[in-house]
Design a protein around this motif. Structure first.
Motif, PDB file in Angstrom:
ATOM      1  N   PRO A   1       8.096   1.499 -15.341  1.00 14.71           N
ATOM      2  CA  PRO A   1       6.892   0.886 -15.319  1.00 14.71           C
ATOM      3  C   PRO A   1       5.619   1.762 -14.369  1.00 14.71           C
ATOM      4  O   PRO A   1       6.359   2.526 -13.584  1.00 14.71           O
ATOM      5  CB  PRO A   1       6.881  -0.411 -15.161  1.00 14.71           C
ATOM      6  CG  PRO A   1       8.271  -0.261 -14.291  1.00 14.71           C
ATOM      7  CD  PRO A   1       9.044   0.677 -14.853  1.00 14.71           C
ATOM      8  N   LYS A   2       4.549   1.820 -14.537  1.00 14.23           N
ATOM      9  CA  LYS A   2       3.585   2.641 -13.707  1.00 14.23           C
ATOM     10  C   LYS A   2       2.731   1.705 -13.186  1.00 14.23           C
ATOM     11  O   LYS A   2       1.927   0.706 -14.081  1.00 14.23           O
ATOM     12  CB  LYS A   2       3.051   3.612 -14.652  1.00 14.23           C
ATOM     13  CG  LYS A   2       3.948   4.813 -15.023  1.00 14.23           C
ATOM     14  CD  LYS A   2       3.107   6.018 -15.901  1.00 14.23           C
ATOM     15  CE  LYS A   2       3.927   6.938 -16.536  1.00 14.23           C
ATOM     16  NZ  LYS A   2       3.329   7.754 -17.334  1.00 14.23           N
TER      17      LYS A   2
ATOM     18  N   SER B   1       5.116  -7.005 -14.611  1.00 14.66           N
ATOM     19  CA  SER B   1       5.239  -7.738 -16.007  1.00 14.66           C
ATOM     20  C   SER B   1       6.595  -7.410 -16.326  1.00 14.66           C
ATOM     21  O   SER B   1       7.277  -8.219 -16.895  1.00 14.66           O
ATOM     22  CB  SER B   1       4.404  -6.824 -16.825  1.00 14.66           C
ATOM     23  OG  SER B   1       2.881  -7.086 -16.702  1.00 14.66           O
ATOM     24  N   MET B   2       7.355  -6.031 -15.945  1.00 12.79           N
ATOM     25  CA  MET B   2       8.743  -5.858 -16.123  1.00 12.79           C
ATOM     26  C   MET B   2       9.672  -6.686 -15.430  1.00 12.79           C
ATOM     27  O   MET B   2      10.534  -7.381 -16.085  1.00 12.79           O
ATOM     28  CB  MET B   2       8.976  -4.404 -15.693  1.00 12.79           C
ATOM     29  CG  MET B   2      10.402  -3.978 -15.950  1.00 12.79           C
ATOM     30  SD  MET B   2      11.519  -4.251 -14.672  1.00 12.79           S
ATOM     31  CE  MET B   2      10.953  -3.086 -13.330  1.00 12.79           C
TER      32      MET B   2
ATOM     33  N   ASP C   1       2.251  -3.011 -14.285  1.00 14.89           N
ATOM     34  CA  ASP C   1       3.466  -2.894 -14.976  1.00 14.89           C
ATOM     35  C   ASP C   1       4.667  -3.424 -14.519  1.00 14.89           C
ATOM     36  O   ASP C   1       5.583  -3.907 -15.020  1.00 14.89           O
ATOM     37  CB  ASP C   1       3.468  -1.536 -15.562  1.00 14.89           C
ATOM     38  CG  ASP C   1       2.356  -1.101 -16.306  1.00 14.89           C
ATOM     39  OD1 ASP C   1       1.450  -2.120 -16.847  1.00 14.89           O
ATOM     40  OD2 ASP C   1       2.115   0.231 -16.359  1.00 14.89           O
ATOM     41  N   ASN C   2       5.001  -3.205 -13.267  1.00 16.43           N
ATOM     42  CA  ASN C   2       6.270  -3.503 -12.568  1.00 16.43           C
ATOM     43  C   ASN C   2       6.416  -4.982 -12.263  1.00 16.43           C
ATOM     44  O   ASN C   2       7.256  -5.690 -12.666  1.00 16.43           O
ATOM     45  CB  ASN C   2       6.130  -2.975 -11.037  1.00 16.43           C
ATOM     46  CG  ASN C   2       6.716  -1.152 -11.007  1.00 16.43           C
ATOM     47  OD1 ASN C   2       7.689  -1.259 -10.950  1.00 16.43           O
ATOM     48  ND2 ASN C   2       5.502  -0.698 -10.822  1.00 16.43           N
TER      49      ASN C   2
END
Length: 348
Positions: A201-202, A209-210, A206-207
């Protein structure tokens, strides 16, 4: 003239309303994610479609029952003092749906763990999946017992009694243990050390969400909040608001994980399944047999081109050699003619 509501009654109504507000917001997210799934993954596996459809139907029913519950408390029973919250049939059924949605989500993650945890042998994946299934089953069974107690007692304050508090505590405790195992196993399995080409993830969003959807951290947060508020004060209505939100978080976590997958011709690809497909973008969307045939045809065309090129080179070399031989023969003939003319001149 009506008396002003007591602090206990105000507290109960505020808690119920807050639970309804957050649950309604998350149901909107469930509806949106369901639409995204069926519009994007139109050719996905049948069982995955059934899973998404079941979560949507159950979560919709749960949201409708929460709305009916608030209507009963704030409209139908407006003149009834709410110092003690009575569990209406809608509340009992909504509690049952919450237990079912929790089980479905944990079964889904147990199946994912069986896939991503496998190494040289499947002992690890089987062990982790079995432990998660065992905890989920215990939580489900004791959750059903709590639902039966709900229908019998009909008072939320009765959860402060030891028999009901122990049963509900065991159910929520085992659900919490299952979620912790899910998060640790998912995070440990889907790491770059095991899958060097896994997409990372970027950015902070995104991190997060992951972690929350892709690894199941959201399940730990909501379940620990549910378990903590219940253990702290089982006779108070604080845990009721969290209970209204809990099934929505479970459903949206599963839907978020499914919608985060890469799509290929309408089929969702998990993180561990997209490694080989990402390297070859020219054949994107082709089945494996067609990819093999395409590669084989390309190799055959290349070999034919190579043979044609070699044949042309041989022809050019033969022509060049014959041309060189013709030049040598012409030179010999010219020398012979010159020598013959010289001999004739000498004789004369």
């Amino acid at each position: 003239m009506m008396n002003s509501p007591s602090l206990t009654e105000v507290e109960n109504l505020v808690v119920i309303y807050l639970g309804f507000a957050f649950a309604t917001f998350l149901y909107g997210l469930t509806f949106f994610q369901t639409y995204i799934y069926f519009s994007r993954y139109s050719n996905d596996h049948t069982w995955t479609k059934v899973l998404v459809g079941a979560l949507f139907v159950l979560d919709t029913a749960s949201a409708g029952l929460v709305s009916d519950l608030v209507y009963d408390y704030l409209i139908t029973m407006f003149e009834v003092r709410m110092e003690v919250i009575y569990a209406t049939p809608a509340f009992c059924i909504q509690y049952l749906l919450s237990v079912i949605i929790t089980l479905i989500a944990q079964l889904f993650f147990a199946r994912r763990l069986y896939t991503v945890c496998c190494g040289p042998t499947r002992i690890t994946s089987r062990s982790v999946s079995v432990v998660v299934l065992f905890c989920a089953f215990i939580a489900f069974v004791f959750g059903l017992i709590s639902v039966g107690q709900f229908f019998q007692q009909r008072q939320l304050s009765a959860f402060a009694l030891p028999p009901m508090a122990i049963v509900a505590g065991i159910s929520q405790g085992f659900a919490t243990i299952a979620n912790i195992i899910i998060f640790i196993a998912m995070y440990w399995s889907l790491r770059p050390a095991r899958y060097p080409d896994i997409p990372l993830p970027k950015g902070a969003f995104d991190n997060l969400s992951m972690l929350f959807a892709g690894r199941g951290l959201a399940l730990i947060v909501i379940q620990m909040a549910y378990f903590g508020t219940f253990v702290a004060s089982p006779g108070k209505p604080y845990w009721v608001a969290v209970q209204m939100v809990t099934p929505k978080v479970y459903a949206n976590t599963v839907l978020g994980l499914l919608n985060a997958r890469e799509v290929k011709r309408g089929v969702g690809l998990n993180e561990e399944e997209t490694l080989s497909d990402r390297h070859d973008s020219r054949d994107d969307g082709l089945p494996s047999a067609l990819q093999f045939r395409s590669t084989k045809a390309t190799q055959q065309s290349l070999s034919f081109s190579q043979e044609a090129e070699n044949s042309r080179s041989s022809e050019i070399e033969a022509i060049s050699k014959s041309f060189s031989d013709d030049q040598n023969l012409e030179s010999i003939r010219s020398r012979c003619s010159d020598q013959l003319a010289y001999d004739k001149a000498s004789l004369s």
